[in-house]
Design an enzyme around this catalytic site. Sequence first.
Site, short mmCIF file in Angstrom:
data_model
loop_
_atom_site.label_atom_id
_atom_site.label_comp_id
_atom_site.label_asym_id
_atom_site.label_seq_id
_atom_site.Cartn_x
_atom_site.Cartn_y
_atom_site.Cartn_z
N TYR A 78 -29.39 -86.91 -28.14
CA TYR A 78 -30.17 -87.85 -26.83
C TYR A 78 -29.53 -87.28 -25.72
O TYR A 78 -30.51 -87.18 -24.64
CB TYR A 78 -29.64 -89.13 -27.19
N PHE A 130 -55.92 -80.09 -7.14
CA PHE A 130 -56.29 -80.08 -8.64
C PHE A 130 -56.23 -81.58 -9.12
O PHE A 130 -55.97 -82.38 -8.61
CB PHE A 130 -55.10 -79.49 -9.35
N THR A 131 -57.07 -81.77 -10.20
CA THR A 131 -57.37 -83.04 -10.77
C THR A 131 -56.17 -83.90 -10.94
O THR A 131 -56.17 -85.07 -10.25
CB THR A 131 -58.27 -82.93 -12.23
N ASP A 221 -46.69 -76.01 -6.55
CA ASP A 221 -47.07 -76.37 -8.14
C ASP A 221 -47.12 -74.87 -8.89
O ASP A 221 -47.76 -74.16 -8.41
CB ASP A 221 -48.62 -76.74 -8.14
N LYS A 264 -48.54 -73.42 -19.33
CA LYS A 264 -49.22 -72.21 -18.81
C LYS A 264 -48.39 -70.84 -18.77
O LYS A 264 -48.07 -70.40 -19.77
CB LYS A 264 -49.87 -72.34 -17.29
N ARG A 388 -66.02 -77.23 -14.15
CA ARG A 388 -65.06 -77.33 -13.07
C ARG A 388 -66.16 -77.60 -11.63
O ARG A 388 -66.15 -76.56 -10.88
CB ARG A 388 -64.22 -76.34 -12.75
N PHE A 455 -64.07 -86.52 -16.07
CA PHE A 455 -64.46 -85.46 -16.99
C PHE A 455 -64.05 -85.16 -18.37
O PHE A 455 -64.69 -84.69 -19.35
CB PHE A 455 -64.29 -83.98 -16.18
O1 PLI Z 1 -51.76 -80.45 -18.11
P1 PLI Z 1 -50.12 -80.66 -17.44
O2 PLI Z 1 -49.85 -82.07 -17.31
O3 PLI Z 1 -49.17 -80.14 -18.12
O4 PLI Z 1 -50.46 -79.86 -16.15
C1 PLI Z 1 -51.07 -80.39 -15.03
C2 PLI Z 1 -51.44 -79.41 -14.13
C3 PLI Z 1 -50.84 -79.19 -12.68
N1 PLI Z 1 -51.10 -78.09 -11.92
C4 PLI Z 1 -51.86 -77.21 -12.34
C5 PLI Z 1 -52.33 -75.96 -11.49
C6 PLI Z 1 -53.03 -76.99 -13.38
O5 PLI Z 1 -53.61 -76.26 -13.84
C7 PLI Z 1 -52.35 -78.31 -14.55
C8 PLI Z 1 -53.01 -78.45 -15.96
N2 PLI Z 1 -54.13 -77.75 -16.00
C9 PLI Z 1 -54.70 -77.74 -17.10
C10 PLI Z 1 -54.81 -78.87 -18.15
C11 PLI Z 1 -55.83 -76.64 -17.00
O6 PLI Z 1 -56.65 -76.82 -18.05
O7 PLI Z 1 -56.12 -75.88 -16.14
#
Ligand code: PLI
Length: 463
Positions: A78, A130-131, A221, A264, A388, A455
């Site tokens: 933990y 970003f969303t 970011d 990513k 998008r 979306f």
């Molecule tokens: O999907 P998360 O919660 O791990 O990350 C959010 C996120 C933050 N910043 C940026 C630049 C992103 O591209 C992002 C998530 N992007 C997704 C899910 C995408 O499909 O691009």
Amino acid sequence: MRKRDPSQKSWAEPWKIKMVEPVRRTTPEYRRERLREAGYNTFLLASEDVSIDLLTDSGTSAMSDYQWAGLMLGDEAYAGSRNFYHLEANVRKFYGYKHVVPTHQGRGAEHLVAQIYIKKGDFVPGNMYFTTTRMHQELAGGAFVDVIVDEAHDPESQAPFKGNVDLQKLEDLIKKVGCEAIPYVSLAATVNMAGGQPVSMQNARELRALCERYAIPVLLDATRAVENAYFIQQREQGYREKKVAEILFEFCSLTDGAWMSAKKDSLVNIGGWLALNDEEKFDAARNLVVVYEGLHTYGGLAGRDMEAMARGIEESVEDDHIRARVGQVEYLGQKLLSWDVPVVLPIGGHAVFLDAKRFYPHIPRENFPAQTLAAQIYLEAGVRTMERGILSAGRDPKTGQNRLPRLELVRAAIPRRVYTQAHMDVTAEAIEEVYWNRKRASGLRLIYEPRYLRFFQARLEPV
Ligand code: PLI
């Protein structure tokens, strides 16, 4: 001795395939039915009904044997898991920040950052929204202000660093609202919604100098900062001989902290972190993470996930890896370009973005041209992409009106180390066929709209 010009040589992926997963093929009739059931929203399709999944590059990458081996070394304590210390060491080594808090994914870190820095009535300038990032800024009481360069909103501009901050726009905002009302600058590298476009080192340096003058922190970011570093190596004077890892480190050194979706760049299926240099803010983050994610040494992750992430960071900054990764995106983009399909230029780091406005000039914005295009591409070949444009942009929280971004795009995002060039060929051919028949398409209208990030779950029907 005859030698090929190195710039003309083909590249190959620096890996070979050890395990495969079958891909299901379906008929157009079958897909038409599934699309209708999914309300013409590609997020609502079952993955098993998709043949080539370019919905996102987030959490969809293939892990290496080194990462899979790391899963077996998960220390599921933990508190104080050894995998946390490995992750912390690698964030420090490759990104250069002092303090690290793990989170379950990027938006977990965005939530913490927004809650810690933003107070009601603040303004958060950033290089395009970003969303999820903007959502958390708004939920914390802030208002996002776009300060990206104008070229970013022009899909045909070929500027090499369309992710750059327009320093004049930023300084105008500072003068208008005062630096006390600006908790930080939200700098994304690369810029997802602009088409995966990079920020130059020079711009980051100038941004840093400007923000230092007004004592405003710059928070990054870092989700695709390795891809950004690769573009700097390729496009910016003085960086050709530097390693991507060195460039990444230098870039981050111009910022005060970062949040990360490790799903990513870092080649994992789940995970993220928040890293800050400021002791007090870090203390607040370490405290708040306990409320929303988990103890500050696991932040909602299993020990094994942190180990895979620590190892993924090491692999992500290898020059051969990143060249092949961005090279594959470029391959798909160039193929479409050679057939005159309208795509956002230059080709981005993680995805090829189709310009739905030029694709379907006859479909009005209120009938969601990009959503329509994503639906047609699925219908054509079982290839899943993502809107998008106006649907993703959502509504203004004050007026309730649809936001109208200049860009109306469909994103074909390429997972890392998952698909071959043959998959890219099939995808390109499907998109070209949709382009041939573009005049026959008509738009969509909304029949269900959720309150947040619409979306993801909206449902539509043909007009
Ligand atoms: O999907 P998360 O919660 O791990 O990350 C959010 C996120 C933050 N910043 C940026 C630049 C992103 O591209 C992002 C998530 N992007 C997704 C899910 C995408 O499909 O691009």
